[in-house]
Design a protein around this motif. Structure first.
Motif, short mmCIF file in Angstrom:
data_model
loop_
_atom_site.label_atom_id
_atom_site.label_comp_id
_atom_site.label_asym_id
_atom_site.label_seq_id
_atom_site.Cartn_x
_atom_site.Cartn_y
_atom_site.Cartn_z
N ALA A 1 -21.27 12.44 -34.30
CA ALA A 1 -21.29 11.13 -34.97
C ALA A 1 -21.41 10.00 -33.96
CB ALA A 1 -20.04 10.96 -35.83
N GLN A 2 -20.68 10.12 -32.84
CA GLN A 2 -20.79 9.10 -31.79
C GLN A 2 -22.19 9.08 -31.19
OE1 GLN A 2 -17.66 9.58 -28.91
NE2 GLN A 2 -16.10 8.72 -30.26
N ALA A 3 -22.78 10.26 -31.00
CA ALA A 3 -24.10 10.35 -30.39
C ALA A 3 -25.17 9.68 -31.26
CB ALA A 3 -24.47 11.81 -30.15
N ARG A 4 -25.00 9.73 -32.58
CA ARG A 4 -25.98 9.08 -33.47
C ARG A 4 -25.54 7.68 -33.88
NH1 ARG A 4 -23.55 13.03 -36.92
NH2 ARG A 4 -22.45 12.07 -38.69
N ALA A 5 -24.49 7.17 -33.18
CA ALA A 5 -24.00 5.79 -33.40
C ALA A 5 -23.48 5.59 -34.82
CB ALA A 5 -25.07 4.77 -33.07
N ASP A 6 -22.93 6.64 -35.41
CA ASP A 6 -22.31 6.54 -36.73
C ASP A 6 -20.82 6.31 -36.54
OD1 ASP A 6 -21.39 6.75 -39.31
OD2 ASP A 6 -22.47 8.60 -39.78
N LYS A 7 -20.46 5.04 -36.30
CA LYS A 7 -19.08 4.72 -35.95
C LYS A 7 -18.12 5.06 -37.07
CE LYS A 7 -16.16 1.14 -33.94
NZ LYS A 7 -16.07 -0.25 -33.43
N ALA A 8 -18.53 4.78 -38.32
CA ALA A 8 -17.63 5.05 -39.45
C ALA A 8 -17.25 6.53 -39.51
CB ALA A 8 -18.29 4.62 -40.77
#
Length: 243
Positions: free
Chosen positions: A127-134
């Motif tokens: 999730a962090q790698a795809r910038a999905d912070k939520a």
């Protein structure tokens, strides 16, 4: 998961709607979609979730009882704005509770349980790698909550459920831009410490992790607030008209 204390008996439809609103607001706070100080207006929430104001009011009362939101007479409901003193209290409490959880779990986890924790961390890293912070924030909280569940004491789970939204609000309000809410490599190191069988090492690693998170908090810029109807669009059930 974000759903908390599910009833044994299937709930009535009204209870299901109330739980949906409860979970939606709880999740939005944990996932940084509702900044500190956001007004939670009943009419906007009713439109956002597609339910009556009575259902919204019931959910807000439960959230206030669980200390997730602030609810004041004649002022309505708001997302809390924790200050520096509360930040110190939150992380002190988490170090005590989660340090003990780590100590109890050291050397006690099965291979399947360790694999499940590693899968959570891998999902968080993705999730962090795809910038999905939520998603990253939600999975980070899920990791810490799962440790409380594995410890086998329901009170630990309840306390963590109350501390996670406050932690998310503190991160949103004070953490420097670009800094991940919870550093995933620390979660990897924590799993290694738990698997090592050393209670002292596991407790120390947990405290180190939480101390690092606390030190990352700085005064940050104000976040814009999206309309509540947009924030909770995913929870709306269009097949059911608003009463």
């Amino acid at each position: 998961m974000l759903a908390r204390h599910p009833p044994v008996v299937p709930p009535a439809p009204a209870d299901t709607a109330t739980q949906r609103v409860y979970d939606g607001i709880y999740g939005a706070i944990v996932e940084h979609r509702l900044p500190p100080g956001t007004r939670l207006r009943e009419q906007e929430l009713a439109e956002g979730f597609g339910v009556s104001r009575t259902v919204v009011r019931q959910a807000l009362q439960r959230l206030a009882a669980d200390q997730v939101i602030a609810l004041e007479h004649n002022k309505g409901a708001t997302v809390p704005q924790p200050d520096r003193a509360q930040a110190a209290q939150v992380f002190e409490a988490r170090q005590v509770i989660e340090g003990d959880i780590a100590r109890r779990l050291a050397g006690q986890l099965s291979a399947a349980q360790v694999a499940s924790l590693r899968a959570l961390v891998a999902a968080e890293q993705a999730a962090q790698a795809r910038a999905d912070k939520a998603a990253a924030v939600r999975l980070s909280g899920q990791f810490h909550r799962e440790l409380a569940v594995l410890a086998g004491n329901p009170l630990f789970v309840r306390w963590i459920d109350e501390l996670l939204p406050l932690t998310s609000l503190l991160i949103l309000q004070y953490q420097r831009g670009g800094h991940p809410g919870c550093v995933t490599h620390r979660h990897d190191e924590l799993i290694e410490a738990l698997a090592s069988g050393s209670p002292a090492r596991a407790a120390a690693e947990m405290r180190k992790h939480l101390q690092e998170l606390a030190r990352s908090l700085r005064e940050g810029p104000a976040r814009p607030v999206a309309p509540l109807r947009d924030v909770f669009a995913a929870y709306r059930e269009p097949t059911h008209p608003i009463p």
